[in-house]
Structures are given as C-alpha cells and as structure tokens.
Design an enzyme around this catalytic site. Structure first.
Site, PDB file in Angstrom:
ATOM      1  N   GLY A   1     -43.830  15.702  31.495  1.00 37.36           N
ATOM      2  CA  GLY A   1     -43.997  17.140  31.717  1.00 37.36           C
ATOM      3  C   GLY A   1     -45.237  17.537  32.493  1.00 37.36           C
ATOM      4  O   GLY A   1     -45.233  18.533  33.211  1.00 37.36           O
TER       5      GLY A   1
ATOM      6  N   ASP B   1     -47.519  22.738  21.634  1.00 29.73           N
ATOM      7  CA  ASP B   1     -46.630  23.560  20.818  1.00 29.73           C
ATOM      8  C   ASP B   1     -47.072  23.382  19.358  1.00 29.73           C
ATOM      9  O   ASP B   1     -47.972  24.056  18.879  1.00 29.73           O
ATOM     10  CB  ASP B   1     -45.202  23.073  21.093  1.00 29.73           C
ATOM     11  CG  ASP B   1     -44.127  23.878  20.407  1.00 29.73           C
ATOM     12  OD1 ASP B   1     -43.558  24.763  21.047  1.00 29.73           O
ATOM     13  OD2 ASP B   1     -43.841  23.618  19.238  1.00 29.73           O
TER      14      ASP B   1
ATOM     15  N   LYS C   1     -49.300  27.249  22.908  1.00 30.55           N
ATOM     16  CA  LYS C   1     -48.630  28.238  22.048  1.00 30.55           C
ATOM     17  C   LYS C   1     -49.384  28.292  20.726  1.00 30.55           C
ATOM     18  O   LYS C   1     -49.084  27.526  19.810  1.00 30.55           O
ATOM     19  CB  LYS C   1     -47.184  27.796  21.765  1.00 30.55           C
ATOM     20  CG  LYS C   1     -46.267  27.720  22.957  1.00 30.55           C
ATOM     21  CD  LYS C   1     -44.851  27.398  22.470  1.00 30.55           C
ATOM     22  CE  LYS C   1     -44.004  26.792  23.534  1.00 30.55           C
ATOM     23  NZ  LYS C   1     -42.688  26.332  23.045  1.00 30.55           N
TER      24      LYS C   1
ATOM     25  N   PHE D   1     -39.691  29.349  24.325  1.00 36.04           N
ATOM     26  CA  PHE D   1     -39.427  28.090  25.017  1.00 36.04           C
ATOM     27  C   PHE D   1     -39.479  28.345  26.517  1.00 36.04           C
ATOM     28  O   PHE D   1     -38.816  29.233  27.030  1.00 36.04           O
ATOM     29  CB  PHE D   1     -38.072  27.498  24.620  1.00 36.04           C
ATOM     30  CG  PHE D   1     -37.967  26.046  24.972  1.00 36.04           C
ATOM     31  CD1 PHE D   1     -38.459  25.074  24.110  1.00 36.04           C
ATOM     32  CD2 PHE D   1     -37.402  25.645  26.177  1.00 36.04           C
ATOM     33  CE1 PHE D   1     -38.396  23.724  24.451  1.00 36.04           C
ATOM     34  CE2 PHE D   1     -37.338  24.295  26.520  1.00 36.04           C
ATOM     35  CZ  PHE D   1     -37.831  23.337  25.654  1.00 36.04           C
ATOM     36  N   VAL D   2     -40.302  27.579  27.221  1.00 33.07           N
ATOM     37  CA  VAL D   2     -40.502  27.811  28.651  1.00 33.07           C
ATOM     38  C   VAL D   2     -40.084  26.586  29.463  1.00 33.07           C
ATOM     39  O   VAL D   2     -40.169  25.453  28.984  1.00 33.07           O
ATOM     40  CB  VAL D   2     -41.964  28.197  28.961  1.00 33.07           C
ATOM     41  CG1 VAL D   2     -42.268  29.596  28.459  1.00 33.07           C
ATOM     42  CG2 VAL D   2     -42.963  27.205  28.366  1.00 33.07           C
TER      43      VAL D   2
ATOM     44  N   ARG E   1     -37.567  20.949  35.802  1.00 33.70           N
ATOM     45  CA  ARG E   1     -38.968  20.549  36.002  1.00 33.70           C
ATOM     46  C   ARG E   1     -39.464  20.913  37.392  1.00 33.70           C
ATOM     47  O   ARG E   1     -40.649  21.117  37.600  1.00 33.70           O
ATOM     48  CB  ARG E   1     -39.117  19.034  35.817  1.00 33.70           C
ATOM     49  CG  ARG E   1     -38.885  18.539  34.400  1.00 33.70           C
ATOM     50  CD  ARG E   1     -39.378  17.110  34.299  1.00 33.70           C
ATOM     51  NE  ARG E   1     -38.891  16.401  33.129  1.00 33.70           N
ATOM     52  CZ  ARG E   1     -39.463  16.439  31.926  1.00 33.70           C
ATOM     53  NH1 ARG E   1     -40.520  17.186  31.726  1.00 33.70           N
ATOM     54  NH2 ARG E   1     -38.976  15.743  30.925  1.00 33.70           N
TER      55      ARG E   1
HETATM   56  P1  IMP Z   1     -45.961  19.422  20.349  1.00 33.62           P
HETATM   57  O1  IMP Z   1     -46.109  17.998  19.889  1.00 33.62           O
HETATM   58  O2  IMP Z   1     -45.056  20.197  19.429  1.00 33.62           O
HETATM   59  O3  IMP Z   1     -47.265  20.125  20.574  1.00 33.62           O
HETATM   60  O4  IMP Z   1     -45.157  19.391  21.683  1.00 33.62           O
HETATM   61  C1  IMP Z   1     -45.661  18.962  22.857  1.00 33.62           C
HETATM   62  C2  IMP Z   1     -44.553  18.584  23.824  1.00 33.62           C
HETATM   63  O5  IMP Z   1     -43.312  19.226  23.539  1.00 33.62           O
HETATM   64  C3  IMP Z   1     -44.920  19.049  25.195  1.00 33.62           C
HETATM   65  O6  IMP Z   1     -45.716  18.104  25.873  1.00 33.62           O
HETATM   66  C4  IMP Z   1     -43.565  19.261  25.852  1.00 33.62           C
HETATM   67  O7  IMP Z   1     -43.089  18.051  26.378  1.00 33.62           O
HETATM   68  C5  IMP Z   1     -42.682  19.689  24.713  1.00 33.62           C
HETATM   69  N1  IMP Z   1     -42.570  21.164  24.630  1.00 33.62           N
HETATM   70  C6  IMP Z   1     -43.119  21.985  23.721  1.00 33.62           C
HETATM   71  N2  IMP Z   1     -42.835  23.262  23.955  1.00 33.62           N
HETATM   72  C7  IMP Z   1     -42.079  23.256  25.076  1.00 33.62           C
HETATM   73  C8  IMP Z   1     -41.484  24.322  25.861  1.00 33.62           C
HETATM   74  O8  IMP Z   1     -41.582  25.521  25.584  1.00 33.62           O
HETATM   75  N3  IMP Z   1     -40.791  23.918  26.962  1.00 33.62           N
HETATM   76  C9  IMP Z   1     -40.645  22.612  27.316  1.00 33.62           C
HETATM   77  N4  IMP Z   1     -41.208  21.608  26.632  1.00 33.62           N
HETATM   78  C10 IMP Z   1     -41.907  21.928  25.514  1.00 33.62           C
HETATM   79 MG    MG Z   2     -45.195  16.861  27.350  1.00 31.94          MG
END
Ligand code: IMP
Ligand code: MG
Length: 182
Positions: free
Chosen positions: A45, A104, A132, A153-154, A166
């Site tokens: 990402g 996130d 977020k 969600f983005v 992407r």
């Molecule tokens: P976390 O472990 O929940 O903080 O998530 C981190 C990973 O989840 C990010 O590096 C993204 O790959 C994916 N992710 C989280 N939120 C989004 C979103 O809104 N859109 C797309 N990918 C997301």
């Molecule tokens: Mg990621």
C-alpha cells in the site's frame, strides 16, 4: 469498476496529497540530515507515497522494503500480522523510518515496530500518510502524520480494496454499499 469508483466521494485530491508530502519531506530532512536513514516501505500500500516522499527528500538516504500480511479481500482486519518479506539490509545501529500508507487499528504498526526493534536500530520512527484516530484498538507511536482522517474505508494512491484502485492518483471514500459489504 475503475471508472465507477470515481463516482465515490474524493477525500483528498492529488494536489493536497503532494503538498502534504513536500511538508513531510522537509520535516524529515531537518530531522535526519547527515544520518543516512533507512526508509522502509511497507508493501504494497505504501508504494506510491514512498516514491513520492523519497523523491522530495533532499538528503542522502537508503531504501528497503518489508511486506506484512494484509486484510485479504475484506474491509475488516483479520487482526493477525505476519512478516511475508523481511528487509534485506542490516538495521542494527541504523536510523530506521517505517513508511506506512494508513494506520487503522494500529496492530500492523505496533507489530512492525516491535519486530524491527529486535534488530537494535539506532532509532526507529514511523511516518504514515493517513491515520484513522478513531479506529485505534491499541495505542501506538507514529511520529509523522500526513492527514488525520475519519473512520471510513478509503482507496486510491496505493490503497486498495481487494487489490484494486491502488493506481488512482486521488484518495476516495469507498461506500460499503458500492462493493456490497454492508
Ligand atoms: P491496521 O493494522 O488496522 O492499522 O491496518 C493497517 C493496514 O490495513 C494498512 O497498511 C492498509 O493496508 C490496511 N487498511 C486499513 N484501512 C484501510 C483503508 O481504509 N483502505 C485500504 N486499506 C486499509
Ligand atoms: Mg499497508
């Protein structure tokens, strides 16, 4: 689908993103001058953010890549994080900067920070284009933040839904109804 997604609301356009990247790059250059930091791109990402960010950084730096397990094809986290591809360079004694696209729940960044800390870097910091705040389920450190965004969600600018979108230059809010995840 690629054109249809453009009916979704734009959260951040390409000009706003690029302006923020210039500010972040200036900040990093001030903090890491003469330190030869290792910029660690978290695949997949972060890749668009990463290349735009390092291009704006007018200091010597090295780059490396790490891949961690992702969400699969869902909008929700599995909660489990694994290293799929470790960095190639030696991190011991280095100034390491983790470059994330979005934080996130905070689980990925926490996992990665703890994992990298075991290599005894000289310093460890994280930069994320998007955070977020309301979605956090754990407390985490992120020293450099591009934008604090609401809990939506983005997609676009590196961020995917089921591996798509992407390559959009702007960031869109993806309505769960649009992809049938209600
Ligand atoms: P976390 O472990 O929940 O903080 O998530 C981190 C990973 O989840 C990010 O590096 C993204 O790959 C994916 N992710 C989280 N939120 C989004 C979103 O809104 N859109 C797309 N990918 C997301
Ligand atoms: Mg990621």
């Amino acid at each position: 689908m690629r054109d249809l997604v453009k009916t979704q609301q734009i959260m951040l356009n390409r000009a706003q993103i690029q302006q923020k990247i210039r500010e972040l790059a200036d900040e990093l250059c001030r903090d890491y001058k003469n330190r030869l930091p290792v910029m660690l791109c978290v695949l997949n990402g972060s890749v668009l953010f990463f290349v735009d960010l390092i291009r704006e950084m007018q200091i010597d730096l090295e780059i490396d890549f790490v891949k961690i397990s992702s969400y699969g094809n869902s909008m929700k986290t599995s909660g489990e994080v694994k290293i799929l591809k470790p960095p190639d360079c030696h991190l011991k004694g280095r100034d390491v900067i983790i470059v994330e696209d979005i934080i996130d729940s905070g689980l990925s960044v926490n996992f990665l920070r703890n994992w990298i800390a075991k290599f005894q870097p000289r310093s460890l910091a994280c930069i994320s284009l998007l955070v977020k705040d309301e979605a956090a389920v754990v407390t985490y450190d992120c020293e450099y933040v591009g934008f604090h965004i609401p809990n939506a969600f983005v997609v676009g600018y590196g961020l995917d839904y089921a591996q798509k979108y992407r390559n959009l230059p702007d960031i869109y809010v993806l309505d769960p109804e649009f992809v049938g995840e209600t």
